[in-house]
Every structure is written in C-alpha cells, then in structure tokens.
Scaffold this motif. Structure first.
Motif, mmCIF file in Angstrom:
data_model
loop_
_atom_site.group_PDB
_atom_site.id
_atom_site.type_symbol
_atom_site.label_atom_id
_atom_site.label_comp_id
_atom_site.label_asym_id
_atom_site.label_seq_id
_atom_site.Cartn_x
_atom_site.Cartn_y
_atom_site.Cartn_z
ATOM 1 N N THR A 149 10.581 33.130 11.774
ATOM 2 C CA THR A 149 9.892 32.742 10.362
ATOM 3 C C THR A 149 10.759 31.904 9.773
ATOM 4 O O THR A 149 10.744 31.059 9.126
ATOM 5 C CB THR A 149 9.659 34.275 9.851
ATOM 6 N N TRP A 150 12.113 32.504 9.424
ATOM 7 C CA TRP A 150 13.215 31.921 8.485
ATOM 8 C C TRP A 150 13.456 30.297 8.820
ATOM 9 O O TRP A 150 13.361 29.608 8.060
ATOM 10 C CB TRP A 150 14.277 32.828 8.191
ATOM 11 N N VAL A 151 14.023 30.168 10.281
ATOM 12 C CA VAL A 151 14.095 28.913 10.568
ATOM 13 C C VAL A 151 12.973 28.152 10.788
ATOM 14 O O VAL A 151 13.119 26.911 10.175
ATOM 15 C CB VAL A 151 14.817 29.124 12.165
ATOM 16 N N HIS A 207 10.231 23.314 8.150
ATOM 17 C CA HIS A 207 8.933 22.850 7.630
ATOM 18 C C HIS A 207 8.915 22.388 6.193
ATOM 19 O O HIS A 207 8.506 21.365 5.832
ATOM 20 C CB HIS A 207 7.865 23.818 7.788
ATOM 21 N N GLY A 208 9.700 23.234 5.313
ATOM 22 C CA GLY A 208 9.970 23.019 3.835
ATOM 23 C C GLY A 208 10.782 21.349 3.741
ATOM 24 O O GLY A 208 10.375 20.313 3.290
ATOM 25 N N ILE A 209 11.706 21.274 4.580
ATOM 26 C CA ILE A 209 12.570 19.973 4.833
ATOM 27 C C ILE A 209 11.627 18.916 5.186
ATOM 28 O O ILE A 209 11.849 17.773 4.392
ATOM 29 C CB ILE A 209 13.825 20.384 5.308
ATOM 30 N N ASP A 210 11.106 18.879 6.196
ATOM 31 C CA ASP A 210 10.343 17.924 6.794
ATOM 32 C C ASP A 210 9.259 17.520 5.870
ATOM 33 O O ASP A 210 8.829 16.239 5.458
ATOM 34 C CB ASP A 210 9.647 18.423 8.165
ATOM 35 N N HIS A 217 24.159 36.744 13.813
ATOM 36 C CA HIS A 217 24.645 35.619 14.557
ATOM 37 C C HIS A 217 23.674 34.745 15.661
ATOM 38 O O HIS A 217 22.450 35.201 15.620
ATOM 39 C CB HIS A 217 25.550 36.646 15.695
ATOM 40 N N LYS A 218 24.071 33.730 16.031
ATOM 41 C CA LYS A 218 23.359 33.017 17.199
ATOM 42 C C LYS A 218 22.023 32.423 16.402
ATOM 43 O O LYS A 218 21.018 32.150 16.993
ATOM 44 C CB LYS A 218 22.800 33.723 18.235
ATOM 45 N N LEU A 219 22.156 32.026 14.903
ATOM 46 C CA LEU A 219 21.127 31.549 14.399
ATOM 47 C C LEU A 219 21.319 29.870 14.323
ATOM 48 O O LEU A 219 22.408 29.575 14.244
ATOM 49 C CB LEU A 219 20.879 31.763 13.086
ATOM 50 N N PRO A 220 20.361 29.023 14.762
ATOM 51 C CA PRO A 220 20.746 27.747 14.812
ATOM 52 C C PRO A 220 20.794 26.883 13.722
ATOM 53 O O PRO A 220 20.239 27.188 12.368
ATOM 54 C CB PRO A 220 19.511 27.220 15.671
ATOM 55 N N GLN A 221 21.670 25.872 13.541
ATOM 56 C CA GLN A 221 21.744 24.996 12.589
ATOM 57 C C GLN A 221 20.386 24.000 12.683
ATOM 58 O O GLN A 221 19.771 23.690 13.648
ATOM 59 C CB GLN A 221 22.727 24.025 12.558
#
Length: 295
Positions: A35-37, A42-45, A170-174
C-alpha cells in the motif's frame, strides 16, 4: 503507526503477546511493501505525468540526462524523506515498547540475586507503574515449583520481537525504478532503515534485557516460598487414607484429626492469594490454592 502493540486491556500469556505482535508485524509489512509504496508511486506519477519533456520528464531514458535533471534531485529528496520516516518509525516504536517494559519492571531493577520473599505471600512490594503485562500460572507438581511459562523465555521472546519489528522496515524498494520506467536500473535498490546493531538499538536492547532478567528474580523468590507445600501437593489421598485406616484411632482422636485438617485448610486459604502482581507479571495462584485446600 507503530511497530508494536503497547496498549493492553489485560495481562497476556507470553504466547498471546507474541501472537499479537506478530500479527501487527505482518499487517505492517503488507502495508509498507504494497500500500505505502504503491500510493507513493501513484501520487508522484499523477502529479508529474503531464510535465512532458524537461526537468521533470517521467519518460526520460538517458541515465546521464536523468542525473542532471531536477527529477533526479526530487527522487533523491523523496528517498531521504522516506528513509527518515522509516527511521523515526523504528525509533519511536522501540522507545514506546521499551518504556512500557521498563515501567512495568521499575520496582524490581535493584533486587539482589539472592532475594528472599518472606512469609507474606499475599502482598507484593513490586508493583508496575501502570499495569502488569504478562500472565503466568504458579504450578506445583512432581518436578517442583515452577511457572506455566519458563521464565527464561520472556527475555528471549521480547528481544526477538524487538529485532523482528526493526526487520519489518527492511527490504523496502526505492521508488526510482517504478517512477522512471524507461530508465534501465539493475536490481531493486532498497531504502535504508535502522540496522539491528546500531549503538542506540544495542543500548535499548540491553536495557530491556537487563530489566527482564531482573524481573524474574522476585518471581523465583516467590516460587521458592511454595516449596514447603510440595509434599502436600504431591501426596496421594488414597495412600493417606489407607495408612490412617490401619491405625487404631478412637472416634475422639479421629474427630480431632479432622478438626486439625480443617484448621490447616482455613489457615492455608487465608495465607495464599488468588493472584499477585510481581513487577510485569500477574501471577495466578488460584489453581495451587484450590488444589492444596482440597487435599
């Protein structure tokens, strides 16, 4: 948002405490990784999709041009802010759980290893600042006096939960790879979060570990006071009746024996509590009390 559940309506068994925290970790991992990522991307795009060629070109395919663009600077700022969010989430969550544990253990931190409880088994001088956290049952059986949960498990379990909470972040993508879809980015670069062995984490972990070790000292001292009841608890009623039936007792002697046992039962019931709070533990003695009284 927190990595740990710290508001409890009642003391929990260690297994229940672990389950509550594990369920929260699972939910939080799902939220952060999906959800967060997804919402951030979506917000940036949606904000920049109409920018077209220029400084904020989402369709840029040349790495050199991207590195010189304001879009690259924006994504760098976003990355740092996301990493700050993760760090603050971990720090605040660890502090909250540690404070709850330390508040519950505050009265036992200076107990000596050779602590003797004393004759008063009903009242406890070791109270938490707020409410006890853990539910344990006192047990008397053939193996001796012990608790329903091995006391060493509390330290092991809580320290493990602290580490698992950190690992949730941990292991959250940029986000670069998901926003700049025309750029060739190898692998999946990850956001930085709090490491397990950072000095501040080590210090907090040791404070919690020491508090939990101290918390079991009065608990062990309290259990030792029940060793005098082991013979009664482990006695066999049928064997006792058989032995006494072989004695030539007069009715008066039998009556006196019954009255003596009834008096001992009354004294026992008055001297043992149903529950007692010792530091972070709510100790349930009702089962032992009933069993001894019945015998």
């Amino acid at each position: 948002m927190s990595l740990f559940h710290v508001a409890f309506s009642k003391p929990l068994r260690l297994e229940e405490f672990e389950l509550t925290q594990s369920q929260l970790h699972t939910q939080l991992q799902l939220f952060l990784h999906e959800t967060w990522v997804s919402d951030l991307c979506h917000g940036i795009d949606s904000s920049l999709r109409d920018a077209g060629p220029g400084w904020y070109n989402l369709n840029e395919s040349c790495w050199q041009m991207y590195c010189m663009s304001k879009m690259c600077q924006l994504m760098t700022q976003i990355r740092y802010r996301l990493q700050d969010c993760l760090r603050f989430l971990v720090q605040d969550s660890l502090s909250s759980l540690a404070q709850v544990l330390l508040d519950a253990c505050h009265s036992v931190l200076n107990c000596p290893e050779d602590l003797t409880w004393g004759a008063d088994l009903i009242h406890s001088p070791y109270k938490p600042k707020k409410n006890p956290l853990f539910h344990v049952d006192l047990i008397l059986d053939q193996s001796g006096v012990h608790y329903s949960t091995p006391l060493e498990n509390f330290e092991t379990s809580i320290i493990s939960l602290l580490d698992k909470g950190i690992l949730c972040t941990h292991k959250l993508p940029q986000l670069d790879k998901f926003i700049m879809k025309n750029l060739f980015i190898t692998g999946v670069p990850l956001l930085e979060s709090v490491c397990l062995w950072e000095p501040a984490v080590n210090e907090l972990r040791e404070r919690v570990r020491n508090a939990l070790r101290q918390a079991v000292v009065p608990l062990q001292a309290y259990a030792r006071e029940y060793e005098c009841h082991l013979e009664l608890q482990n006695s066999d009623i049928n064997t006792f009746l058989t032995l006494h039936s072989q004695e030539n007792c007069t009715p008066l002697e039998m009556k006196e024996e019954v009255l003596r046992h009834l008096k001992e039962k009354e004294i026992l019931e008055r001297s043992l509590p149903s529950t007692i709070v010792i530091g972070p533990f709510m100790v349930y003695v009702q089962g032992v009390r009933k069993s001894l009284s019945k015998k």
